[in-house]
Design an enzyme around this catalytic site. Sequence first.
Site, short mmCIF file in Angstrom:
data_model
loop_
_atom_site.label_atom_id
_atom_site.label_comp_id
_atom_site.label_asym_id
_atom_site.label_seq_id
_atom_site.Cartn_x
_atom_site.Cartn_y
_atom_site.Cartn_z
N TYR A 287 -1.41 -0.87 10.76
CA TYR A 287 -1.73 -1.50 9.47
C TYR A 287 -0.58 -1.31 8.49
CZ TYR A 287 -3.46 -1.66 4.70
OH TYR A 287 -3.57 -1.91 3.36
N SER B 209 0.84 -1.20 0.00
CA SER B 209 0.00 0.00 0.00
C SER B 209 0.87 1.24 0.00
CB SER B 209 -0.86 -0.02 1.27
OG SER B 209 -1.47 1.22 1.47
N LYS C 147 2.30 -3.93 6.57
CA LYS C 147 2.62 -3.99 5.13
C LYS C 147 4.13 -3.88 4.93
CE LYS C 147 -1.41 -4.59 3.42
NZ LYS C 147 -1.74 -5.85 2.79
P1 NAD Z 1 -10.93 -6.76 1.51
O1 NAD Z 1 -11.09 -6.72 2.99
O2 NAD Z 1 -12.13 -6.52 0.67
O3 NAD Z 1 -10.26 -8.14 1.06
C1 NAD Z 1 -9.35 -8.84 1.89
C2 NAD Z 1 -9.88 -10.26 2.03
O4 NAD Z 1 -8.99 -11.01 2.84
C3 NAD Z 1 -11.26 -10.32 2.68
O5 NAD Z 1 -12.14 -11.05 1.86
C4 NAD Z 1 -11.01 -11.03 4.00
O6 NAD Z 1 -12.11 -11.83 4.38
C5 NAD Z 1 -9.75 -11.83 3.70
N1 NAD Z 1 -8.90 -12.15 4.85
C6 NAD Z 1 -8.41 -11.30 5.78
N2 NAD Z 1 -7.64 -11.96 6.65
C7 NAD Z 1 -7.63 -13.25 6.26
C8 NAD Z 1 -7.01 -14.42 6.76
N3 NAD Z 1 -6.25 -14.42 7.87
N4 NAD Z 1 -7.20 -15.59 6.10
C9 NAD Z 1 -7.98 -15.65 5.00
N5 NAD Z 1 -8.60 -14.56 4.49
C10 NAD Z 1 -8.42 -13.38 5.11
O7 NAD Z 1 -9.78 -5.71 1.14
P2 NAD Z 1 -9.33 -5.17 -0.28
O8 NAD Z 1 -9.68 -3.75 -0.33
O9 NAD Z 1 -9.75 -6.09 -1.34
O10 NAD Z 1 -7.76 -5.25 -0.07
C11 NAD Z 1 -7.01 -6.37 -0.51
C12 NAD Z 1 -5.57 -6.17 -0.09
O11 NAD Z 1 -5.07 -4.96 -0.65
C13 NAD Z 1 -5.37 -6.05 1.42
O12 NAD Z 1 -4.18 -6.72 1.76
C14 NAD Z 1 -5.24 -4.57 1.65
O13 NAD Z 1 -4.45 -4.29 2.77
C15 NAD Z 1 -4.52 -4.14 0.38
N6 NAD Z 1 -4.77 -2.73 0.03
C16 NAD Z 1 -6.05 -2.27 -0.07
C17 NAD Z 1 -6.27 -0.93 -0.39
C18 NAD Z 1 -7.67 -0.38 -0.43
O14 NAD Z 1 -7.83 0.85 -0.35
N7 NAD Z 1 -8.71 -1.20 -0.61
C19 NAD Z 1 -5.19 -0.08 -0.61
C20 NAD Z 1 -3.90 -0.60 -0.53
C21 NAD Z 1 -3.69 -1.94 -0.20
C1 WQD Z 2 -9.57 9.75 0.96
C2 WQD Z 2 -9.78 11.24 1.25
C3 WQD Z 2 -10.11 11.78 3.57
C4 WQD Z 2 -13.90 9.66 4.02
C5 WQD Z 2 -6.90 4.80 2.90
C6 WQD Z 2 -5.82 4.15 3.71
C7 WQD Z 2 -4.71 3.69 2.81
C8 WQD Z 2 -5.24 2.81 1.68
C9 WQD Z 2 -6.37 3.48 0.96
C10 WQD Z 2 -5.08 0.53 2.36
C11 WQD Z 2 -9.04 11.70 2.49
C12 WQD Z 2 -11.35 12.08 2.77
C13 WQD Z 2 -12.73 10.19 3.49
C14 WQD Z 2 -14.93 10.53 4.46
C15 WQD Z 2 -13.59 12.41 3.76
N1 WQD Z 2 -5.76 1.58 2.17
N2 WQD Z 2 -12.58 11.54 3.36
N3 WQD Z 2 -14.72 11.88 4.29
O1 WQD Z 2 -7.18 7.77 3.74
O2 WQD Z 2 -6.36 8.23 1.39
O3 WQD Z 2 -6.36 5.93 2.27
O4 WQD Z 2 -7.37 3.88 1.90
O5 WQD Z 2 -3.91 0.36 2.22
O6 WQD Z 2 -3.81 3.00 3.60
O7 WQD Z 2 -5.34 5.10 4.65
O8 WQD Z 2 -8.50 6.97 1.73
O9 WQD Z 2 -10.88 6.98 1.11
O10 WQD Z 2 -10.27 7.02 3.55
O11 WQD Z 2 -9.84 9.04 2.17
O12 WQD Z 2 -13.44 13.63 3.65
O13 WQD Z 2 -15.97 10.11 4.94
O14 WQD Z 2 -11.18 11.44 1.53
O15 WQD Z 2 -9.86 12.80 4.50
O16 WQD Z 2 -8.56 12.99 2.22
P1 WQD Z 2 -7.05 7.33 2.35
P2 WQD Z 2 -9.93 7.42 2.17
#
Ligand code: NAD
Ligand code: WQD
Length: 360
Positions: free
Chosen positions: A157, A129, A161
């Site tokens: 978190y 991430s 990562k």
């Molecule tokens: P998500 O929660 O929708 O998907 C993650 C899945 O992993 C879920 O279905 C959950 O049930 C499963 N899971 C969690 N722990 C587990 C375990 N111990 N064993 C088996 N299954 C497990 O999240 P997402 O948004 O699809 O994110 C996927 C990956 O990408 C995550 O690792 C997240 O940290 C990373 N990521 C997400 C974002 C984002 O904004 N969505 C941004 C950057 C990185």
């Molecule tokens: C985006 C912008 C908020 C909600 C997060 C994690 C990051 C990654 C992606 C996993 C920000 C603003 C949000 C609301 C708002 N995930 N906001 N009102 O914080 O950039 O990133 O998700 O790895 O690690 O931190 O994403 O969608 O929460 O926020 O004003 O109700 O929207 O302040 O500027 P963020 P976000």
Amino acid sequence: MALQLKWVLVTGGAGYIGSHTVVELIENGYKCVVVDNLCNSSYESIARLQVLTKTEIPFFNVDLTDEEGVAKIFQQYPIDSVIHFAGLKAVGESATIPLKYYHNNITGTLVLLETMRKFGTKKLVFSSSATVYGDATRFPDMIPIPEECPTQPTNPYGKTKLAIEEILADLHASEPEKWKFAVLRYFNPIGAHASGLIGEDPLGIPNNLLPYMAQVAVKRREKLFVFGNDYDSRDGTPIRDYIHVVDLARGHIASLKYLDQIGDKQGICRAWNLGSGTGSTVMEVYKAFCLACGIDLQFEVVGRRAGDVLNLTAKPTRALEELKWRTEMSVADACEDLWKWTTGNPFGYQVMGVVDTMFN
Ligand code: NAD
Ligand code: WQD
């Protein structure tokens, strides 16, 4: 001679990004097996994936920390590579229950890697991430953010990562010819599949901007709270690099193909930013979503959210040059697809009204 399709194990494949990646994998001729403990997803996404892809997708409801359960999957399928999405991802929650985050994300990854070693699977694509960079604005000449930007996550978190990135680097260094690891640092994934069949389905109150706005649009929430408009940006709201989830899913295919073409006698452990290179403010995204849904959503500006930073925009050059991948869709496209998913599934994969209540 018939082409031998390769099996990819998708951990967390029932979740948001994993499910979209399964579609792209199957479209690109891979065979998928999914493992997920459904702690943040539902089996309904797998059922829909099977409809969407017209393919049977073997599914294991197994926790990655369960060594025997994970080994059974490798015993049953000749796994060629793994895409590792499974993990807990809520930034705020991770500060409240850090041990759960460290255990789930890190132990789960260790069990997975140990099992891969036992069964001779050498390729893994890891969901990292942009959060590993922390507040990149501390290096003003590093915006947009290149992969060389120093990492300094500011919450448990993000620390899980970075720890996993380091574990992968150490394992690769111990047997550099063997392991092939692609570390993908996602920026802000948004949107849904254009079919409207799969999308993001957060449990409880959404933390992220787009899912929150979508719930306001279908009257599950009263209004959007904009977390601060006193930042040093075009309109005072923070800047993020929002990327369509299908573009992101395709970045995984590009990484797998990259690992595949390296050849058997060489390993790699390398990070790539997956972003568009273009930043949008909260108010710009708000306007794009209002346009997509045809509603002027109510909003109120409130104070800054703890931990938020001014600008997280990717420098995506490395992914373009090496993976031959770039984003193809806009924030407007993502908003349209999100709206299609939301109107078709206002309560996500859940039965309407049973698991959620208005304005909770
Ligand atoms: P998500 O929660 O929708 O998907 C993650 C899945 O992993 C879920 O279905 C959950 O049930 C499963 N899971 C969690 N722990 C587990 C375990 N111990 N064993 C088996 N299954 C497990 O999240 P997402 O948004 O699809 O994110 C996927 C990956 O990408 C995550 O690792 C997240 O940290 C990373 N990521 C997400 C974002 C984002 O904004 N969505 C941004 C950057 C990185
Ligand atoms: C985006 C912008 C908020 C909600 C997060 C994690 C990051 C990654 C992606 C996993 C920000 C603003 C949000 C609301 C708002 N995930 N906001 N009102 O914080 O950039 O990133 O998700 O790895 O690690 O931190 O994403 O969608 O929460 O926020 O004003 O109700 O929207 O302040 O500027 P963020 P976000």
